[in-house]
Design a protein around this motif. Sequence first.
Motif, PDB file in Angstrom:
ATOM      1  N   MET A   1     -10.955  18.675  -0.742  1.00 55.24           N
ATOM      2  CA  MET A   1     -11.503  17.716  -1.669  1.00 55.24           C
ATOM      3  C   MET A   1     -10.409  17.128  -2.565  1.00 55.24           C
ATOM      4  O   MET A   1     -10.277  15.924  -2.684  1.00 55.24           O
ATOM      5  N   LEU A   2      -9.622  18.005  -3.197  1.00 52.82           N
ATOM      6  CA  LEU A   2      -8.551  17.528  -4.071  1.00 52.82           C
ATOM      7  C   LEU A   2      -7.455  16.821  -3.287  1.00 52.82           C
ATOM      8  O   LEU A   2      -6.874  15.853  -3.763  1.00 52.82           O
ATOM      9  N   PHE A   3      -7.199  17.317  -2.065  1.00 54.34           N
ATOM     10  CA  PHE A   3      -6.185  16.679  -1.232  1.00 54.34           C
ATOM     11  C   PHE A   3      -6.553  15.222  -0.966  1.00 54.34           C
ATOM     12  O   PHE A   3      -5.727  14.320  -1.114  1.00 54.34           O
ATOM     13  N   GLY A   4      -7.788  14.979  -0.597  1.00 54.59           N
ATOM     14  CA  GLY A   4      -8.246  13.619  -0.324  1.00 54.59           C
ATOM     15  C   GLY A   4      -8.203  12.741  -1.564  1.00 54.59           C
ATOM     16  O   GLY A   4      -7.852  11.557  -1.498  1.00 54.59           O
ATOM     17  N   LEU A   5      -8.537  13.304  -2.706  1.00 53.16           N
ATOM     18  CA  LEU A   5      -8.505  12.555  -3.967  1.00 53.16           C
ATOM     19  C   LEU A   5      -7.081  12.129  -4.316  1.00 53.16           C
ATOM     20  O   LEU A   5      -6.829  10.962  -4.615  1.00 53.16           O
ATOM     21  N   PHE A   6      -6.141  13.081  -4.276  1.00 58.57           N
ATOM     22  CA  PHE A   6      -4.763  12.764  -4.623  1.00 58.57           C
ATOM     23  C   PHE A   6      -4.128  11.822  -3.608  1.00 58.57           C
ATOM     24  O   PHE A   6      -3.386  10.907  -3.972  1.00 58.57           O
ATOM     25  N   LEU A   7      -4.418  12.035  -2.333  1.00 60.71           N
ATOM     26  CA  LEU A   7      -3.850  11.170  -1.301  1.00 60.71           C
ATOM     27  C   LEU A   7      -4.387   9.750  -1.417  1.00 60.71           C
ATOM     28  O   LEU A   7      -3.628   8.776  -1.320  1.00 60.71           O
ATOM     29  N   MET A   9      -5.517   8.340  -4.136  1.00 63.24           N
ATOM     30  CA  MET A   9      -4.941   7.779  -5.354  1.00 63.24           C
ATOM     31  C   MET A   9      -3.530   7.264  -5.089  1.00 63.24           C
ATOM     32  O   MET A   9      -3.170   6.152  -5.500  1.00 63.24           O
ATOM     33  N   TYR A  10      -2.750   8.041  -4.365  1.00 57.96           N
ATOM     34  CA  TYR A  10      -1.378   7.649  -4.060  1.00 57.96           C
ATOM     35  C   TYR A  10      -1.344   6.438  -3.135  1.00 57.96           C
ATOM     36  O   TYR A  10      -0.588   5.495  -3.365  1.00 57.96           O
ATOM     37  N   LEU A  11      -2.177   6.463  -2.100  1.00 57.55           N
ATOM     38  CA  LEU A  11      -2.174   5.376  -1.121  1.00 57.55           C
ATOM     39  C   LEU A  11      -2.783   4.087  -1.666  1.00 57.55           C
ATOM     40  O   LEU A  11      -2.547   3.012  -1.113  1.00 57.55           O
ATOM     41  N   ASP A  12      -3.565   4.160  -2.719  1.00 57.62           N
ATOM     42  CA  ASP A  12      -4.095   2.958  -3.364  1.00 57.62           C
ATOM     43  C   ASP A  12      -3.134   2.393  -4.405  1.00 57.62           C
ATOM     44  O   ASP A  12      -3.011   1.177  -4.553  1.00 57.62           O
ATOM     45  N   THR A  13      -2.477   3.263  -5.123  1.00 53.53           N
ATOM     46  CA  THR A  13      -1.635   2.840  -6.230  1.00 53.53           C
ATOM     47  C   THR A  13      -0.354   2.155  -5.772  1.00 53.53           C
ATOM     48  O   THR A  13      -0.013   1.079  -6.273  1.00 53.53           O
ATOM     49  N   VAL A  14       0.351   2.768  -4.837  1.00 54.18           N
ATOM     50  CA  VAL A  14       1.659   2.245  -4.450  1.00 54.18           C
ATOM     51  C   VAL A  14       1.570   0.851  -3.819  1.00 54.18           C
ATOM     52  O   VAL A  14       2.253  -0.066  -4.272  1.00 54.18           O
ATOM     53  N   PRO A  15       0.741   0.629  -2.782  1.00 56.65           N
ATOM     54  CA  PRO A  15       0.699  -0.732  -2.219  1.00 56.65           C
ATOM     55  C   PRO A  15       0.173  -1.789  -3.196  1.00 56.65           C
ATOM     56  O   PRO A  15       0.663  -2.921  -3.201  1.00 56.65           O
ATOM     57  N   GLY A  16      -0.792  -1.426  -4.035  1.00 52.83           N
ATOM     58  CA  GLY A  16      -1.313  -2.378  -5.012  1.00 52.83           C
ATOM     59  C   GLY A  16      -0.253  -2.824  -5.997  1.00 52.83           C
ATOM     60  O   GLY A  16      -0.125  -4.012  -6.302  1.00 52.83           O
ATOM     61  N   ASN A  17       0.526  -1.879  -6.501  1.00 48.96           N
ATOM     62  CA  ASN A  17       1.586  -2.226  -7.441  1.00 48.96           C
ATOM     63  C   ASN A  17       2.728  -2.962  -6.755  1.00 48.96           C
ATOM     64  O   ASN A  17       3.346  -3.840  -7.354  1.00 48.96           O
ATOM     65  N   LEU A  18       3.018  -2.621  -5.498  1.00 50.83           N
ATOM     66  CA  LEU A  18       4.034  -3.372  -4.761  1.00 50.83           C
ATOM     67  C   LEU A  18       3.604  -4.823  -4.559  1.00 50.83           C
ATOM     68  O   LEU A  18       4.433  -5.739  -4.625  1.00 50.83           O
ATOM     69  N   LEU A  19       2.319  -5.038  -4.325  1.00 50.57           N
ATOM     70  CA  LEU A  19       1.820  -6.405  -4.189  1.00 50.57           C
ATOM     71  C   LEU A  19       1.951  -7.190  -5.500  1.00 50.57           C
ATOM     72  O   LEU A  19       2.270  -8.383  -5.484  1.00 50.57           O
ATOM     73  N   ILE A  20       1.713  -6.538  -6.609  1.00 47.32           N
ATOM     74  CA  ILE A  20       1.877  -7.200  -7.903  1.00 47.32           C
ATOM     75  C   ILE A  20       3.339  -7.591  -8.113  1.00 47.32           C
ATOM     76  O   ILE A  20       3.648  -8.717  -8.509  1.00 47.32           O
ATOM     77  N   THR A  49       3.576   7.728 -10.281  1.00 47.02           N
ATOM     78  CA  THR A  49       2.768   8.230  -9.180  1.00 47.02           C
ATOM     79  C   THR A  49       3.628   8.923  -8.135  1.00 47.02           C
ATOM     80  O   THR A  49       3.263   9.983  -7.633  1.00 47.02           O
ATOM     81  N   SER A  50       4.787   8.352  -7.837  1.00 45.47           N
ATOM     82  CA  SER A  50       5.665   8.950  -6.832  1.00 45.47           C
ATOM     83  C   SER A  50       6.332  10.222  -7.345  1.00 45.47           C
ATOM     84  O   SER A  50       6.816  11.026  -6.553  1.00 45.47           O
ATOM     85  N   THR A  51       6.360  10.401  -8.644  1.00 45.34           N
ATOM     86  CA  THR A  51       6.935  11.609  -9.212  1.00 45.34           C
ATOM     87  C   THR A  51       5.949  12.776  -9.180  1.00 45.34           C
ATOM     88  O   THR A  51       6.312  13.895  -8.824  1.00 45.34           O
ATOM     89  N   MET A  52       4.709  12.531  -9.509  1.00 44.64           N
ATOM     90  CA  MET A  52       3.752  13.612  -9.676  1.00 44.64           C
ATOM     91  C   MET A  52       2.846  13.876  -8.470  1.00 44.64           C
ATOM     92  O   MET A  52       2.603  15.020  -8.120  1.00 44.64           O
TER      93      MET A  52
END
Length: 88
Positions: A1-7, A9-20, A49-52
């Motif tokens: 459950m936590l693995f899916g949540l963190f993964l 979160m990571y996979l949504d955050t990085v590409p979205g911010n790269l697009l910005i 995000t990439s740090t934590m």
Amino acid sequence: MLFGLFLSMYLDTVPGNLLIILAVSSDSHLHTPIYFFLSNLSFLNISFTSTMVPKMIMDVQSDSRVIYVACQHRCLFFTCLHVWMICF
């Protein structure tokens, strides 16, 4: 459950911010101070995000509860990025 949540979160955050960052840098109409600030915040969000998150994902998978020296380095990096965000 936590693995899916963190993964997710990571996979949504990085590409979205790269697009910005890509949108702000590629469009000359967006070269104003507010969009420069927005791209800096996006970069900092990617850095935080990439740090934590990768370490959290590894800890969830291995059930490890040991604090490593690398954790101290990550916390130092996180703090330095936070101070940089406040100063600039």
